[in-house]
Write a protein that holds these residues in place. Sequence first.
Motif, PDB file in Angstrom:
ATOM      1  N   GLY A   1       0.792  -1.221   0.000  1.00 49.31           N
ATOM      2  CA  GLY A   1       0.000   0.000   0.000  1.00 49.31           C
ATOM      3  C   GLY A   1       0.825   1.273   0.000  1.00 49.31           C
ATOM      4  O   GLY A   1       0.291   2.363   0.173  1.00 49.31           O
ATOM      5  N   SER A   2       2.131   1.155  -0.214  1.00 50.22           N
ATOM      6  CA  SER A   2       3.016   2.320  -0.182  1.00 50.22           C
ATOM      7  C   SER A   2       2.997   3.122  -1.473  1.00 50.22           C
ATOM      8  O   SER A   2       3.265   4.319  -1.472  1.00 50.22           O
ATOM      9  N   TYR A   3       2.715   2.436  -2.588  1.00 48.50           N
ATOM     10  CA  TYR A   3       2.763   3.071  -3.899  1.00 48.50           C
ATOM     11  C   TYR A   3       1.456   2.849  -4.652  1.00 48.50           C
ATOM     12  O   TYR A   3       0.769   1.854  -4.448  1.00 48.50           O
ATOM     13  N   LEU A   4       1.172   3.787  -5.516  1.00 48.55           N
ATOM     14  CA  LEU A   4       0.012   3.710  -6.400  1.00 48.55           C
ATOM     15  C   LEU A   4       0.510   4.000  -7.802  1.00 48.55           C
ATOM     16  O   LEU A   4       1.290   4.935  -8.008  1.00 48.55           O
TER      17      LEU A   4
ATOM     18  N   LYS B   1       0.643   7.345 -20.536  1.00 52.93           N
ATOM     19  CA  LYS B   1       1.624   7.470 -19.460  1.00 52.93           C
ATOM     20  C   LYS B   1       1.246   6.630 -18.248  1.00 52.93           C
ATOM     21  O   LYS B   1       0.072   6.413 -17.967  1.00 52.93           O
ATOM     22  N   ILE B   2       2.284   6.201 -17.532  1.00 57.84           N
ATOM     23  CA  ILE B   2       2.132   5.524 -16.255  1.00 57.84           C
ATOM     24  C   ILE B   2       2.740   6.437 -15.209  1.00 57.84           C
ATOM     25  O   ILE B   2       3.897   6.857 -15.331  1.00 57.84           O
ATOM     26  N   ASN B   3       1.968   6.765 -14.197  1.00 58.90           N
ATOM     27  CA  ASN B   3       2.458   7.587 -13.092  1.00 58.90           C
ATOM     28  C   ASN B   3       2.567   6.718 -11.849  1.00 58.90           C
ATOM     29  O   ASN B   3       1.669   5.929 -11.553  1.00 58.90           O
ATOM     30  N   ILE B   4       3.661   6.888 -11.129  1.00 60.43           N
ATOM     31  CA  ILE B   4       3.878   6.159  -9.883  1.00 60.43           C
ATOM     32  C   ILE B   4       3.943   7.178  -8.753  1.00 60.43           C
ATOM     33  O   ILE B   4       4.728   8.134  -8.817  1.00 60.43           O
TER      34      ILE B   4
ATOM     35  N   ASP C   1       3.876   8.107  -4.430  1.00 58.41           N
ATOM     36  CA  ASP C   1       4.115   7.761  -3.038  1.00 58.41           C
ATOM     37  C   ASP C   1       2.815   8.067  -2.302  1.00 58.41           C
ATOM     38  O   ASP C   1       2.392   9.232  -2.232  1.00 58.41           O
ATOM     39  N   VAL C   2       2.170   7.050  -1.776  1.00 53.57           N
ATOM     40  CA  VAL C   2       0.859   7.229  -1.145  1.00 53.57           C
ATOM     41  C   VAL C   2       0.966   7.998   0.166  1.00 53.57           C
ATOM     42  O   VAL C   2       0.142   8.867   0.454  1.00 53.57           O
ATOM     43  N   LYS C   3       1.978   7.708   0.956  1.00 50.97           N
ATOM     44  CA  LYS C   3       2.128   8.368   2.259  1.00 50.97           C
ATOM     45  C   LYS C   3       2.331   9.875   2.104  1.00 50.97           C
ATOM     46  O   LYS C   3       1.739  10.672   2.817  1.00 50.97           O
ATOM     47  N   ASN C   4       3.184  10.265   1.164  1.00 44.27           N
ATOM     48  CA  ASN C   4       3.498  11.677   0.977  1.00 44.27           C
ATOM     49  C   ASN C   4       2.663  12.356  -0.111  1.00 44.27           C
ATOM     50  O   ASN C   4       2.842  13.551  -0.368  1.00 44.27           O
ATOM     51  N   LEU C   5       1.779  11.583  -0.747  1.00 39.94           N
ATOM     52  CA  LEU C   5       0.867  12.098  -1.784  1.00 39.94           C
ATOM     53  C   LEU C   5       1.618  12.871  -2.867  1.00 39.94           C
ATOM     54  O   LEU C   5       1.255  13.990  -3.231  1.00 39.94           O
ATOM     55  N   CYS C   6       2.691  12.238  -3.375  1.00 38.32           N
ATOM     56  CA  CYS C   6       3.464  12.923  -4.410  1.00 38.32           C
ATOM     57  C   CYS C   6       3.825  11.979  -5.556  1.00 38.32           C
ATOM     58  O   CYS C   6       3.920  10.767  -5.382  1.00 38.32           O
ATOM     59  N   LEU C   7       4.013  12.564  -6.709  1.00 37.19           N
ATOM     60  CA  LEU C   7       4.428  11.833  -7.896  1.00 37.19           C
ATOM     61  C   LEU C   7       5.911  11.495  -7.772  1.00 37.19           C
ATOM     62  O   LEU C   7       6.739  12.362  -7.511  1.00 37.19           O
ATOM     63  N   LEU C   8       6.245  10.206  -7.972  1.00 38.34           N
ATOM     64  CA  LEU C   8       7.641   9.781  -7.935  1.00 38.34           C
ATOM     65  C   LEU C   8       8.253   9.711  -9.319  1.00 38.34           C
ATOM     66  O   LEU C   8       9.403  10.070  -9.521  1.00 38.34           O
TER      67      LEU C   8
END
Length: 76
Positions: free
Chosen positions: A23-26, A34-37, A39-46
């Motif tokens: 559950g750490s990544y979406l 495009k595929i976006n990855i 960080d769920v905890k920090n709600l930011c695009l990696l």
Amino acid sequence: NIEIHKFTEHTDSVKCVNFSSQGSYLCSGGVDNKINIYDVKNLCLLRTLATHKGAINSLHFIENKDESLVFSAGAD
């Protein structure tokens, strides 16, 4: 329904999403090819992956102790 956060990086419709097993990544795939990855905890695009020439139809995460992999299927 309560909106917690809205990711806005896709430029067209999102067709699929998948969470990592912990559950750490979406990851999300869209009609913008495009595929976006995220960080769920920090709600930011990696990272954004733009390797497909067609819409992303499905995504799957595989995680082990050493690495995380994202598999994708697109309309190309």
